[in-house]
Design an enzyme around this catalytic site. Structure first.
Site, PDB file in Angstrom:
ATOM      1  N   ASP A  31      81.965 -23.068  29.920  1.00 27.00           N
ATOM      2  CA  ASP A  31      82.333 -21.653  29.964  1.00 27.00           C
ATOM      3  C   ASP A  31      83.634 -21.456  29.187  1.00 27.00           C
ATOM      4  O   ASP A  31      84.589 -22.220  29.320  1.00 27.00           O
ATOM      5  CB  ASP A  31      82.497 -21.198  31.418  1.00 27.00           C
ATOM      6  N   ILE A  32      83.675 -20.395  28.397  1.00 33.57           N
ATOM      7  CA  ILE A  32      84.841 -20.123  27.549  1.00 33.57           C
ATOM      8  C   ILE A  32      86.055 -19.686  28.374  1.00 33.57           C
ATOM      9  O   ILE A  32      87.195 -19.767  27.906  1.00 33.57           O
ATOM     10  CB  ILE A  32      84.459 -19.053  26.492  1.00 33.57           C
ATOM     11  N   ASN A  87      74.820 -14.817  38.857  1.00 32.93           N
ATOM     12  CA  ASN A  87      75.047 -13.398  39.098  1.00 32.93           C
ATOM     13  C   ASN A  87      73.845 -12.627  38.540  1.00 32.93           C
ATOM     14  O   ASN A  87      73.355 -12.937  37.458  1.00 32.93           O
ATOM     15  CB  ASN A  87      76.342 -12.956  38.408  1.00 32.93           C
ATOM     16  N   GLY A  93      78.254  -8.783  38.774  1.00 32.34           N
ATOM     17  CA  GLY A  93      79.144  -9.335  37.749  1.00 32.34           C
ATOM     18  C   GLY A  93      78.440 -10.061  36.627  1.00 32.34           C
ATOM     19  O   GLY A  93      79.067 -10.801  35.883  1.00 32.34           O
ATOM     20  N   SER A  95      77.550 -10.516  33.199  1.00 37.36           N
ATOM     21  CA  SER A  95      78.055  -9.903  31.966  1.00 37.36           C
ATOM     22  C   SER A  95      77.244 -10.311  30.743  1.00 37.36           C
ATOM     23  O   SER A  95      77.348  -9.667  29.704  1.00 37.36           O
ATOM     24  CB  SER A  95      79.536 -10.257  31.770  1.00 37.36           C
ATOM     25  N   HIS A 100      71.584 -17.602  33.545  1.00 35.07           N
ATOM     26  CA  HIS A 100      72.478 -18.756  33.478  1.00 35.07           C
ATOM     27  C   HIS A 100      72.932 -19.112  34.874  1.00 35.07           C
ATOM     28  O   HIS A 100      73.130 -18.254  35.724  1.00 35.07           O
ATOM     29  CB  HIS A 100      73.690 -18.504  32.575  1.00 35.07           C
ATOM     30  N   HIS A 102      76.013 -20.940  36.811  1.00 31.61           N
ATOM     31  CA  HIS A 102      77.372 -21.470  36.693  1.00 31.61           C
ATOM     32  C   HIS A 102      77.433 -22.738  37.538  1.00 31.61           C
ATOM     33  O   HIS A 102      77.098 -22.699  38.733  1.00 31.61           O
ATOM     34  CB  HIS A 102      78.397 -20.493  37.263  1.00 31.61           C
TER      35      HIS A 102
HETATM   36  P1  AMP Z   1      78.323 -13.833  34.106  1.00 26.45           P
HETATM   37  O1  AMP Z   1      79.545 -12.959  34.174  1.00 26.45           O
HETATM   38  O2  AMP Z   1      77.845 -14.356  35.413  1.00 26.45           O
HETATM   39  O3  AMP Z   1      77.215 -13.142  33.327  1.00 26.45           O
HETATM   40  O4  AMP Z   1      78.728 -15.104  33.289  1.00 26.45           O
HETATM   41  C1  AMP Z   1      78.897 -15.081  31.913  1.00 26.45           C
HETATM   42  C2  AMP Z   1      79.882 -16.173  31.577  1.00 26.45           C
HETATM   43  O5  AMP Z   1      79.799 -16.417  30.187  1.00 26.45           O
HETATM   44  C3  AMP Z   1      81.334 -15.833  31.902  1.00 26.45           C
HETATM   45  O6  AMP Z   1      81.838 -16.767  32.844  1.00 26.45           O
HETATM   46  C4  AMP Z   1      82.033 -15.935  30.528  1.00 26.45           C
HETATM   47  O7  AMP Z   1      83.315 -16.516  30.618  1.00 26.45           O
HETATM   48  C5  AMP Z   1      81.071 -16.821  29.747  1.00 26.45           C
HETATM   49  N1  AMP Z   1      81.085 -16.651  28.306  1.00 26.45           N
HETATM   50  C6  AMP Z   1      81.141 -15.488  27.610  1.00 26.45           C
HETATM   51  N2  AMP Z   1      81.101 -15.755  26.288  1.00 26.45           N
HETATM   52  C7  AMP Z   1      81.025 -17.102  26.157  1.00 26.45           C
HETATM   53  C8  AMP Z   1      80.959 -17.993  25.041  1.00 26.45           C
HETATM   54  N3  AMP Z   1      80.971 -17.554  23.780  1.00 26.45           N
HETATM   55  N4  AMP Z   1      80.901 -19.335  25.275  1.00 26.45           N
HETATM   56  C9  AMP Z   1      80.909 -19.789  26.541  1.00 26.45           C
HETATM   57  N5  AMP Z   1      80.947 -19.001  27.646  1.00 26.45           N
HETATM   58  C10 AMP Z   1      81.020 -17.672  27.447  1.00 26.45           C
END
Ligand code: AMP
Ligand code: ZN
Length: 114
Positions: A31-32, A87, A93, A95, A100, A102
């Site tokens: 995760d970034i 999520n 949450g 996004s 995916h 976590h």
């Molecule tokens: P969610 O909010 O549950 O949809 O998780 C999306 C996750 O993707 C968040 O924890 C972000 O930090 C992560 N994320 C967004 N863009 C990237 C990226 N380019 N590379 C890795 N993780 C990312």
């Protein structure tokens, strides 16, 4: 593969990702914006928008995702435990609308989550 989808593009190596594992069906990358010492996202290559769209046709790929989280937890030394979270939808949450999981560990997790 959806051209508009961030995670489809990472899976296609069209965008950079810190990929820790990939196979024909699943992918894992860091995760970034990590929320724990280990924070890895495990995804299917297939564009499934969220867990809400999962059907019995996805049984095989879901099993691969869980098997991969176990392997990664071992690789990361998370013998004390870890958290798996998906999520679903904006109120929870989500996004990035590509399924995916976590995988978070390396610290004590509290419950309930925020
Ligand atoms: P969610 O909010 O549950 O949809 O998780 C999306 C996750 O993707 C968040 O924890 C972000 O930090 C992560 N994320 C967004 N863009 C990237 C990226 N380019 N590379 C890795 N993780 C990312
Ligand atoms: Zn996608």
């Amino acid at each position: 593969m959806s051209r508009d989808c961030l995670f489809c593009r990472i899976a296609a190596h069209d965008l950079d990702g810190d990929i820790v594992f990939e196979s024909e069906d699943v992918l894992a990358f860091r995760d970034i914006n990590p929320q724990a010492p280990t924070h890895i996202l495990v995804i299917p290559r297939e564009h499934i928008p969220s867990a809400h769209e999962v059907s019995s046709a996805h049984a095989g790929v879901l099993a691969q995702m869980y098997a991969l989280t176990s392997k990664l937890a071992d690789d990361e030394g998370l013998s004390e435990g870890y958290r798996l979270v998906s999520n679903v939808g904006p109120a929870a949450g989500e996004s990035v609308p590509h399924l995916h999981m976590h995988l978070m560990g390396g610290r004590t997790m509290t419950w309930p989550p925020g």
